[in-house]
Every structure is written in C-alpha cells, then in structure tokens.
Design an enzyme around this catalytic site. Structure first.
Site, short mmCIF file in Angstrom:
data_model
loop_
_atom_site.label_atom_id
_atom_site.label_comp_id
_atom_site.label_asym_id
_atom_site.label_seq_id
_atom_site.Cartn_x
_atom_site.Cartn_y
_atom_site.Cartn_z
CG HIS A 42 -0.25 -0.29 2.52
ND1 HIS A 42 0.63 0.62 3.07
CD2 HIS A 42 -0.26 -1.35 3.36
CE1 HIS A 42 1.09 0.14 4.22
NE2 HIS A 42 0.58 -1.06 4.41
CD GLU A 43 -1.57 6.28 -1.06
OE1 GLU A 43 -1.28 7.27 -0.37
OE2 GLU A 43 -2.69 6.13 -1.59
CG HIS A 45 4.35 -1.62 2.03
ND1 HIS A 45 3.03 -2.02 2.00
CD2 HIS A 45 4.93 -2.33 3.04
CE1 HIS A 45 2.83 -2.94 2.93
NE2 HIS A 45 3.95 -3.14 3.58
N GLY A 173 9.38 1.50 8.48
CA GLY A 173 8.29 2.40 8.83
C GLY A 173 8.15 2.54 10.35
CE LYS A 175 0.14 0.06 10.97
NZ LYS A 175 0.50 -1.32 11.06
CB SER A 211 -2.20 -2.12 8.36
OG SER A 211 -1.97 -3.50 8.60
P1 AMP Z 1 5.06 -5.09 6.46
O1 AMP Z 1 4.87 -5.44 5.01
O2 AMP Z 1 3.79 -4.83 7.20
O3 AMP Z 1 6.02 -6.00 7.16
O4 AMP Z 1 5.78 -3.68 6.44
C1 AMP Z 1 6.98 -3.48 5.73
C2 AMP Z 1 7.52 -2.11 6.09
O5 AMP Z 1 6.54 -1.13 5.75
C3 AMP Z 1 7.80 -1.96 7.58
O6 AMP Z 1 8.99 -1.23 7.75
C4 AMP Z 1 6.58 -1.22 8.08
O7 AMP Z 1 6.84 -0.46 9.23
C5 AMP Z 1 6.30 -0.32 6.88
N1 AMP Z 1 4.91 0.14 6.91
C6 AMP Z 1 3.80 -0.64 7.02
N2 AMP Z 1 2.70 0.14 7.09
C7 AMP Z 1 3.12 1.41 7.02
C8 AMP Z 1 2.47 2.69 7.05
N3 AMP Z 1 1.15 2.80 7.17
N4 AMP Z 1 3.23 3.80 6.97
C9 AMP Z 1 4.58 3.72 6.86
N5 AMP Z 1 5.25 2.55 6.83
C10 AMP Z 1 4.54 1.42 6.91
#
Ligand code: AMP
Length: 316
Positions: A42-43, A45, A173, A175, A211
């Site tokens: 998503h945005e 990432h 992130g 997040k 998310s």
């Molecule tokens: P994930 O795919 O959920 O493991 O996230 C991969 C990376 O993207 C991690 O560093 C997360 O912290 C980051 N990330 C996920 N959601 C967001 C968001 N809403 N804003 C900024 N970064 C994000």
C-alpha cells in the site's frame, strides 16, 4: 482497452543471485537501499521506496512473509498476498529488483509440513534452525508480550536479509515503532555497516494507519477501528494543552475509548520515544503512545492492528 502491464523488474528468488546483483551495483560505484516488506503493498510501503530512492542510487525491495515471526495461532496462513500487483507497484515506484525468497531463506527440513518449513531446536530435529538474533531488552514489552517469538523472528530474518542484500541503507516504517527501534539498536550493537532510516506512518484520509491487515477487517470493524487514531489524537491534544500528562491516566482513557468502540485492547502504553523505557509523565520527554487492539475480521477470527503517535519530539 487498456494494455495489461508486464512485469519487467527482475524478480530474484535465490540468495546467491540477490547477493551477486547487489555486488554488481556496488562494483559499478552505486549505493544500494533496501526496503523489506511482507507484500500486499500500500502507499505506506511505497513511501519507504520513495525515501529509499533519495538515500541511494539503487533500491531493492523484498517480499517475504516470514514464518518465524508468526506463532502457530497467528495469521500466517491468511496473511493477504498479491505478488503480481506488488511487483508492478514496485516496478512503477522505480525499484531495481524484488527479492522474493519464498521457501528458500531457511534451511529446508523435510517433513516440517506446517507451511513454514522452519523447524526450531525445540522440535528435536537434528537439522533444525539453531541460530537466533535477540535484542534483549527492546524485544520485551509492547508487542513482545502477546507475540513472544515475534522480535526474535524479525531480528533473525532482517539479519539474514542484510547479509544477502548487503545494502548501504535500509528503510523501515515507524508504523512498527518497536521494530524500528530494535533494528536500529541491533545494527549499532552488531556493527552492521548499514544506515537505518525510519519513515512516518502513512494514514488513510480518515486517520486509520495503512496496513496490509486492514483488508481483512469487516466494514463495521473498519469503522470502529478509527477509535484507535481518534483516541491517540485526543491524547496528543491533551498533552499539548497540558490537560492530562499522567501516563497511567492517558493510557486508561485511550483504552476505554477503544474498548467502547468494540476493540479488544492488547496494550496501550506510554514509553520514552527513544529507548522505550516506561514513563510516568507524558510531558517530561518525547513520549511514544503505542496501541495494539483486535477487531473482528470479515472472514474468520480477528485482526490485530497496531498504531502509535509520538507526543512531543521524535528521536533521531
Ligand atoms: P510489512 O509489510 O507490514 O512488514 O511492512 C513493511 C515495512 O513497511 C515496515 O517497515 C513497516 O513499518 C512499513 N509500513 C507498514 N505500514 C506502514 C504505514 N502505514 N506507513 C509507513 N510505513 C509502513
């Protein structure tokens, strides 16, 4: 009719090929930035990819749903996946390559049979995975309480990815705030020659933190989950205006607001935003307000959402 887009970005699945790709870039005098993800992009990432482009010549992203950071009762099997769309998004965002080590990151143990293919030493299997990275204090508390294996899985897989991709810069992130602080500390403690960049949370227009897991919320849960960001916004204002600064009182109020909206709270905690030590007064330092709560899923079970806000100034 619109033409179907083709995936032209290199999709690398083998560790050796990934390492060779990065080394080739470096031999050509280029720097490499790395963005690890679990896909279903998503945005949020894509904001990390944008940041990565501004810190290095070449950006590599990975898509890997890491089995070792999920417990048996968690959502590994139902974690949303859409690799074709992910590859096209990464291509459009300007990534140079995608690393998708599906099934190849850990030594394969015949007959593991649970889809994870990672068998720990507790299984007694002679060929099990024995080596783990643990960031001792920062892995405790917050998400580490309800997910006791989570940060060991994260730190170990990020270490493996760093050894394979060999980036100069890696972007995470905020997040996943505890994860960002833990990786920053791990890199410092273990002398990885990698700069860690932390990027702000991207939110939907109504405030919900983006998310991949939001896709699993029922429409009612999607609406009720707004209580998280709304309660945190209340806390931010309350501290800024010094209406409430006691960490215990703020946590109790935020918890109450999320519970009233139908969420089952895992934790609401206020911590020092830099080192994640517990705090008593939210106005005495930059304070992290971190929340995790479950809401009903549209299919089966629940969806665990995390979010956070810093009350005051962010650590560097
Ligand atoms: P994930 O795919 O959920 O493991 O996230 C991969 C990376 O993207 C991690 O560093 C997360 O912290 C980051 N990330 C996920 N959601 C967001 C968001 N809403 N804003 C900024 N970064 C994000």
């Amino acid at each position: 009719m619109a033409e179907q887009q083709q995936v032209t970005i290199p999709v690398i699945t083998k560790k050796d090929e990934m390492r060779a790709f990065s080394r080739k870039q470096k031999l050509a005098g280029k720097t490499v930035a790395f963005v690890p993800t679990m896909g279903y992009l998503h945005e949020g990432h894509l904001s990390l990819i944008e940041a990565a482009k501004s810190h290095a010549d070449v950006v590599v992203a990975s898509i890997y749903v890491n089995p070792t950071q999920f417990s048996a009762n968690e959502d590994f099997d139902v974690y949303p996946r859409n690799p074709d769309s992910d590859r096209l998004q990464l291509q459009a965002a300007g990534c140079a390559a995608v690393f998708e080590p599906e099934g190849s990151l850990y030594h394969q143990v015949p007959g593991a049979g649970d889809g994870s293919n990672v068998v720990g030493r507790e299984s007694g299997h002679p060929d099990s995975h024995e080596t783990w990275v643990t960031v001792e204090r920062l892995q405790q508390g917050l998400c580490g309480v309800s997910r006791p294996h989570f940060f060991r899985g994260v730190a170990t897989v990020v270490t493996k990815l760093f050894h394979i991709v060999e980036p100069d810069v890696a972007v995470f992130g905020q997040k996943d705030y505890q994860q960002w602080r833990l990786i920053t500390r791990m890199v410092r403690d273990l002398d990885f020659p990698i700069s860690i960049i932390g990027m702000p949370i991207c939110r939907e227009n109504d405030g919900l933190a983006m998310s991949s897991r939001n896709a699993r919320l029922s429409p009612e849960s999607r609406a009720n989950a707004l209580s998280i960001s709304q309660a945190m916004a209340w806390a931010q204002q309350a501290v800024a205006q010094r209406q409430a600064t006691s960490a215990a009182a703020i946590a109790a109020e935020v918890r109450q607001r999320i519970t009233a909206a139908g969420g089952e709270v895992d934790y609401v905690q206020l911590r020092d935003a830099d080192n994640l030590h517990e705090v008593a007064d939210a106005a005495a330092q930059a304070t992290l307000l971190a929340v995790a709560a479950w809401f009903p899923a549209k299919d089966r079970g629940t969806v665990r959402l995390i979010d956070n806000m810093v009350l005051g100034q962010l650590p560097s």
